[in-house]
Scaffold this motif. Structure first.
Motif, mmCIF file in Angstrom:
data_model
loop_
_atom_site.group_PDB
_atom_site.id
_atom_site.type_symbol
_atom_site.label_atom_id
_atom_site.label_comp_id
_atom_site.label_asym_id
_atom_site.label_seq_id
_atom_site.Cartn_x
_atom_site.Cartn_y
_atom_site.Cartn_z
ATOM 1 N N SER A 1 0.853 -1.190 0.000
ATOM 2 C CA SER A 1 0.000 0.000 0.000
ATOM 3 C C SER A 1 0.890 1.242 0.000
ATOM 4 O O SER A 1 2.117 1.154 0.169
ATOM 5 C CB SER A 1 -0.885 0.009 1.248
ATOM 6 N N VAL B 1 -4.928 -0.376 -2.548
ATOM 7 C CA VAL B 1 -5.429 -1.313 -1.536
ATOM 8 C C VAL B 1 -4.563 -2.567 -1.529
ATOM 9 O O VAL B 1 -4.326 -3.169 -2.577
ATOM 10 C CB VAL B 1 -6.898 -1.689 -1.815
ATOM 11 N N THR C 1 -6.077 -6.710 2.554
ATOM 12 C CA THR C 1 -7.257 -5.890 2.868
ATOM 13 C C THR C 1 -8.386 -6.165 1.886
ATOM 14 O O THR C 1 -9.556 -6.274 2.271
ATOM 15 C CB THR C 1 -6.891 -4.399 2.832
ATOM 16 N N LEU C 2 -8.049 -6.305 0.613
ATOM 17 C CA LEU C 2 -9.065 -6.533 -0.409
ATOM 18 C C LEU C 2 -9.765 -7.876 -0.198
ATOM 19 O O LEU C 2 -10.995 -7.971 -0.301
ATOM 20 C CB LEU C 2 -8.422 -6.489 -1.800
ATOM 21 N N GLU D 1 -11.505 0.560 5.586
ATOM 22 C CA GLU D 1 -10.189 0.991 5.113
ATOM 23 C C GLU D 1 -10.237 1.293 3.613
ATOM 24 O O GLU D 1 -9.697 2.297 3.145
ATOM 25 C CB GLU D 1 -9.145 -0.079 5.407
ATOM 26 N N VAL D 2 -10.916 0.413 2.863
ATOM 27 C CA VAL D 2 -11.066 0.629 1.417
ATOM 28 C C VAL D 2 -11.872 1.899 1.158
ATOM 29 O O VAL D 2 -11.521 2.716 0.295
ATOM 30 C CB VAL D 2 -11.759 -0.575 0.748
#
Length: 340
Positions: free
Chosen positions: A14, A262, A266-267, A315-316
């Motif tokens: 990131s 991202v 996380t994704l 977060e996204v």
């Protein structure tokens, strides 16, 4: 973040992780000099990335440094303009509110009064304002960034939350003199002087932004109470809220740009409980190989906590909101054929 026992892959890093690697490669003195010019959110995010960064190969470090140098070379003609600095920081650090960093670098703003609250932990701010009138609390939270305000609101007594959100949504600006008076009151608890220039705080958009950062269950509870007390106000706030399903309304090129910011971990987490339309939107804006790998990761991932999924989605969404504010994302329309 990749696990510590796995080899780091530059392609999956990131913006915050790249910034952490870049700063750590500079050494303590130079890195500290750069951090002094960063805002509280930037310091926290990059600091967290540093703390979780390990087992970084020489190749990855060189890739990060080369990418940074390429950005500088590509925009060197801008020669120190505010646009150049903002774009460089946004791309090099991948952080929210780049304008705040520019203010600190170019204008030398200091953190006093209301501004000093942005450097404090949510729990400390909550303790500081807990006994204040709900209207004062609403003004303070409106002045802070959405994620920090949400964290503070979640700590405040449950019985006051919906009232505070309604007051935030009903704010239609505030007289500069009143904001300066509040700033001076807080300043007495710290040190120095502060000049408050903006009276544009509050409103339904601010309330919606704060709620966007809250845990799903708490957010729903507050919204139910707000709609029960004032259905029209509640509907107005709800219409301005940006939720994970709204990603389908971002144009294709915007989704491709978003995916670059991202991390893979996380994704995967964010898509675990996502609507199928959102998943397909993501898949179709990745290369065939990347989408297949993502599908495999989703299938292979076992049960995860709903709280972890919600945290990943938020977060996204935080990244998406920041990119919308900077004009990097747009809602609707068609994107090009670029792949990530």
């Amino acid at each position: 973040m990749a696990e510590n026992n796995k080899r780091r892959d530059a392609g999956g890093l990131s913006g915050a992780e790249r910034a952490a690697i870049l700063l750590m490669s500079l050494g303590e003195t130079d890195a500290a000099a750069i951090l002094k010019h960063m805002g509280p959110k930037e310091v926290q995010k990059v600091g967290t990335a540093m703390a979780h960064t390990s087992n970084v190969s020489k190749e990855v470090v060189l890739d990060v440094i080369n990418s940074f140098v390429e950005e500088v070379d590509a925009k060197a003609a801008l020669g120190g303009s505010e646009d150049y600095i903002k774009n460089l920081l946004m791309q090099a650090l991948g952080e929210d509110k780049a304008s705040q960093v520019i203010d600190r670098i170019l204008l030398g703003h200091s953190s006093k009064g209301l501004e000093s609250l942005k450097w404090m932990e949510p729990k400390a701010v909550a303790e500081l304002i807990r006994t204040e009138h709900p209207q004062i609390i609403a003004i303070v939270l409106s002045y802070l960034d959405g994620d920090q305000a949400a964290a503070i609101l979640s700590i405040l007594p449950e019985r006051t939350r919906s009232d505070i959100v309604m007051r935030i949504a009903s704010l239609d600006g505030i007289q500069p003199s009143a904001l300066q008076e509040l700033d001076l009151i807080l300043e007495k608890q710290f040190t120095g002087n502060s000049s408050v220039q903006s009276s544009s705080v509050g409103g339904m958009k601010t309330a919606a932004n704060i709620l966007n950062f809250m845990d799903g269950s708490v957010e729903s509870e507050i919204m139910d109470e707000v709609k029960e007390a004032d259905a029209e106000l509640g509907q107005g706030i709800e219409e301005l809220m940006f939720v994970f399903d709204n990603l389908v309304d971002i144009d294709d090129r915007g989704i491709q740009t978003l995916l670059r910011e991202v991390s893979s971990e996380t994704l995967v987490l964010a898509l675990k409980a996502a609507d199928e339309t959102v998943k397909e939107k993501i898949f179709k804006n990745m290369s065939k190989r990347a989408s297949e790998m993502l599908r495999d990761d989703l299938e292979a991932r076992g049960p995860v906590k709903l709280s972890d999924v919600e945290a990943a989605q938020k977060e996204v969404l935080a990244i998406a909101r920041r990119m919308m504010e900077s004009g990097e994302l747009a809602m609707g329309g068609k994107g090009g054929d670029e792949y990530v």
